[in-house]
Design a protein around this motif. Structure first.
Motif, PDB file in Angstrom:
ATOM      1  N   GLY A 190      49.693  34.211  37.229  1.00 56.06           N
ATOM      2  CA  GLY A 190      48.467  34.078  38.005  1.00 56.06           C
ATOM      3  C   GLY A 190      47.991  35.412  38.550  1.00 56.06           C
ATOM      4  O   GLY A 190      46.793  35.710  38.531  1.00 56.06           O
ATOM      5  N   GLU A 191      48.919  36.235  39.025  1.00 57.40           N
ATOM      6  CA  GLU A 191      48.552  37.563  39.522  1.00 57.40           C
ATOM      7  C   GLU A 191      47.969  38.413  38.401  1.00 57.40           C
ATOM      8  O   GLU A 191      46.956  39.102  38.586  1.00 57.40           O
ATOM      9  CB  GLU A 191      49.779  38.244  40.123  1.00 57.40           C
ATOM     10  N   GLU A 192      48.591  38.354  37.235  1.00 59.98           N
ATOM     11  CA  GLU A 192      48.100  39.127  36.079  1.00 59.98           C
ATOM     12  C   GLU A 192      46.702  38.656  35.660  1.00 59.98           C
ATOM     13  O   GLU A 192      45.786  39.459  35.483  1.00 59.98           O
ATOM     14  CB  GLU A 192      49.070  38.968  34.910  1.00 59.98           C
ATOM     15  N   ARG A 193      46.526  37.342  35.519  1.00 61.53           N
ATOM     16  CA  ARG A 193      45.232  36.795  35.094  1.00 61.53           C
ATOM     17  C   ARG A 193      44.156  37.035  36.159  1.00 61.53           C
ATOM     18  O   ARG A 193      43.011  37.307  35.830  1.00 61.53           O
ATOM     19  CB  ARG A 193      45.334  35.293  34.801  1.00 61.53           C
ATOM     20  N   TYR A 194      44.526  36.934  37.427  1.00 66.33           N
ATOM     21  CA  TYR A 194      43.581  37.217  38.512  1.00 66.33           C
ATOM     22  C   TYR A 194      43.101  38.659  38.405  1.00 66.33           C
ATOM     23  O   TYR A 194      41.908  38.942  38.542  1.00 66.33           O
ATOM     24  CB  TYR A 194      44.250  36.972  39.867  1.00 66.33           C
ATOM     25  N   GLY A 195      44.026  39.581  38.161  1.00 68.31           N
ATOM     26  CA  GLY A 195      43.661  40.988  38.018  1.00 68.31           C
ATOM     27  C   GLY A 195      42.711  41.224  36.857  1.00 68.31           C
ATOM     28  O   GLY A 195      41.851  42.100  36.915  1.00 68.31           O
ATOM     29  N   ILE A 196      42.860  40.451  35.797  1.00 74.62           N
ATOM     30  CA  ILE A 196      42.013  40.619  34.613  1.00 74.62           C
ATOM     31  C   ILE A 196      40.633  40.001  34.831  1.00 74.62           C
ATOM     32  O   ILE A 196      39.614  40.633  34.550  1.00 74.62           O
ATOM     33  CB  ILE A 196      42.686  39.984  33.381  1.00 74.62           C
ATOM     34  N   TYR A 197      40.579  38.776  35.316  1.00 72.55           N
ATOM     35  CA  TYR A 197      39.321  38.030  35.350  1.00 72.55           C
ATOM     36  C   TYR A 197      38.629  37.996  36.715  1.00 72.55           C
ATOM     37  O   TYR A 197      37.406  37.888  36.771  1.00 72.55           O
ATOM     38  CB  TYR A 197      39.553  36.584  34.892  1.00 72.55           C
ATOM     39  N   CYS A 198      39.365  38.051  37.799  1.00 71.26           N
ATOM     40  CA  CYS A 198      38.786  37.748  39.107  1.00 71.26           C
ATOM     41  C   CYS A 198      38.605  38.966  40.017  1.00 71.26           C
ATOM     42  O   CYS A 198      37.650  39.023  40.784  1.00 71.26           O
ATOM     43  CB  CYS A 198      39.658  36.728  39.832  1.00 71.26           C
ATOM     44  N   ALA A 199      39.539  39.899  39.951  1.00 70.63           N
ATOM     45  CA  ALA A 199      39.555  41.009  40.911  1.00 70.63           C
ATOM     46  C   ALA A 199      38.305  41.872  40.830  1.00 70.63           C
ATOM     47  O   ALA A 199      37.895  42.460  41.836  1.00 70.63           O
ATOM     48  CB  ALA A 199      40.795  41.861  40.716  1.00 70.63           C
ATOM     49  N   ILE A 200      37.662  41.955  39.698  1.00 71.32           N
ATOM     50  CA  ILE A 200      36.476  42.790  39.546  1.00 71.32           C
ATOM     51  C   ILE A 200      35.373  42.354  40.526  1.00 71.32           C
ATOM     52  O   ILE A 200      34.627  43.194  41.032  1.00 71.32           O
ATOM     53  CB  ILE A 200      35.978  42.789  38.079  1.00 71.32           C
ATOM     54  N   CYS A 201      35.295  41.075  40.815  1.00 66.51           N
ATOM     55  CA  CYS A 201      34.305  40.572  41.784  1.00 66.51           C
ATOM     56  C   CYS A 201      34.945  40.256  43.141  1.00 66.51           C
ATOM     57  O   CYS A 201      34.413  40.613  44.184  1.00 66.51           O
ATOM     58  CB  CYS A 201      33.623  39.316  41.254  1.00 66.51           C
ATOM     59  N   HIS A 202      36.077  39.555  43.110  1.00 66.22           N
ATOM     60  CA  HIS A 202      36.686  39.062  44.346  1.00 66.22           C
ATOM     61  C   HIS A 202      37.580  40.074  45.037  1.00 66.22           C
ATOM     62  O   HIS A 202      37.986  39.847  46.174  1.00 66.22           O
ATOM     63  CB  HIS A 202      37.486  37.779  44.056  1.00 66.22           C
ATOM     64  N   GLY A 203      37.901  41.187  44.366  1.00 65.42           N
ATOM     65  CA  GLY A 203      38.782  42.198  44.952  1.00 65.42           C
ATOM     66  C   GLY A 203      40.241  41.809  44.786  1.00 65.42           C
ATOM     67  O   GLY A 203      40.571  40.634  44.645  1.00 65.42           O
ATOM     68  N   GLN A 204      41.115  42.811  44.820  1.00 64.99           N
ATOM     69  CA  GLN A 204      42.545  42.548  44.661  1.00 64.99           C
ATOM     70  C   GLN A 204      43.094  41.680  45.788  1.00 64.99           C
ATOM     71  O   GLN A 204      44.035  40.930  45.597  1.00 64.99           O
ATOM     72  CB  GLN A 204      43.327  43.874  44.605  1.00 64.99           C
ATOM     73  N   ASP A 205      42.491  41.780  46.978  1.00 65.50           N
ATOM     74  CA  ASP A 205      42.983  41.030  48.122  1.00 65.50           C
ATOM     75  C   ASP A 205      42.247  39.711  48.351  1.00 65.50           C
ATOM     76  O   ASP A 205      42.566  38.972  49.263  1.00 65.50           O
ATOM     77  CB  ASP A 205      42.906  41.881  49.386  1.00 65.50           C
ATOM     78  N   GLY A 206      41.225  39.407  47.529  1.00 66.94           N
ATOM     79  CA  GLY A 206      40.513  38.140  47.643  1.00 66.94           C
ATOM     80  C   GLY A 206      39.449  38.088  48.716  1.00 66.94           C
ATOM     81  O   GLY A 206      38.922  37.034  49.039  1.00 66.94           O
ATOM     82  N   ARG A 207      39.078  39.238  49.273  1.00 66.42           N
ATOM     83  CA  ARG A 207      38.096  39.269  50.362  1.00 66.42           C
ATOM     84  C   ARG A 207      36.649  39.309  49.862  1.00 66.42           C
ATOM     85  O   ARG A 207      35.726  39.345  50.664  1.00 66.42           O
ATOM     86  CB  ARG A 207      38.356  40.460  51.272  1.00 66.42           C
ATOM     87  N   GLY A 208      36.441  39.349  48.559  1.00 62.93           N
ATOM     88  CA  GLY A 208      35.071  39.372  48.025  1.00 62.93           C
ATOM     89  C   GLY A 208      34.479  40.762  47.959  1.00 62.93           C
ATOM     90  O   GLY A 208      33.263  40.921  47.919  1.00 62.93           O
ATOM     91  N   ASN A 209      35.328  41.773  47.944  1.00 61.35           N
ATOM     92  CA  ASN A 209      34.845  43.148  47.949  1.00 61.35           C
ATOM     93  C   ASN A 209      35.253  43.877  46.661  1.00 61.35           C
ATOM     94  O   ASN A 209      35.697  45.013  46.705  1.00 61.35           O
ATOM     95  CB  ASN A 209      35.358  43.898  49.177  1.00 61.35           C
ATOM     96  N   GLY A 210      35.086  43.223  45.515  1.00 64.17           N
ATOM     97  CA  GLY A 210      35.462  43.822  44.245  1.00 64.17           C
ATOM     98  C   GLY A 210      34.535  44.951  43.841  1.00 64.17           C
ATOM     99  O   GLY A 210      33.520  45.234  44.478  1.00 64.17           O
TER     100      GLY A 210
END
Length: 167
Positions: free
Chosen positions: A71-91
């Motif tokens: 999940g961490e790996e896939r989040y980094g690939i697909y989600c972090a660009i928009c949601h940020g690594q910490d999930g605060r929405g600051n990608g």
């Protein structure tokens, strides 16, 4: 030599295989009653992997260390660009004028079930488009589990503090 002659003649005839008559995708044809080459699948046709995808969509996988790492790996690939690594929405894309996605640390998303994140990845939400064709169901559950880790690992702040911090 006489035994090889038929083989040579057969191979000489194979040159036409490259230039065989064929139909292009949207070409008209007399093969089917509607005159089209491309035909819709028959009623009741099911993709080979559809039963597995449907089963994976119904129930989340058991939480394991391997699932959380995936999940961490896939989040980094697909989600972090928009949601940020910490999930605060600051990608990264928010620095280029894209609207900030909601913080996973907001009270609303902390209270949301894991199936909400699975559903958003599958169908999209707001400005976010669907990732169903890119992220398999098992990975969607893994990403949802990683989002829970992000939420658990970071202290709760009220929405106003989160909004100021995201900017």
């Amino acid at each position: 030599m006489m035994r090889m002659l038929p083989c040579i003649l057969l191979l000489a005839g194979c040159n036409n295989m490259v230039q065989q008559p064929r139909y292009d995708a949207y070409e008209e044809s007399s093969l089917f009653p509607d005159g089209k080459v491309m035909q819709a699948p028959p009623d009741g046709a099911v993709a080979l992997d559809e039963p597995l995808r449907a089963a994976a969509a119904r129930r989340p996988a058991a939480i394991t260390l391997a699932l959380l790492k995936r999940g961490e790996e896939r989040y980094g690939i697909y989600c972090a660009i928009c949601h940020g690594q910490d999930g605060r929405g600051n990608g990264y894309v928010t620095t280029r004028g894209f609207p900030h996605p909601p913080s996973y640390l907001s009270p609303r998303l902390r209270a949301a079930p894991a199936s909400h994140f699975y559903d958003v990845i599958t169908n999209g939400y707001g400005v976010m488009y669907s990732y169903a064709d890119r992220v398999p169901p098992a990975d969607r559950w893994a990403i949802a589990a990683h989002i829970r880790v992000l939420q658990t690992a970071q202290p709760f702040r009220d929405a106003e503090q989160e909004a100021r911090r995201a900017r």
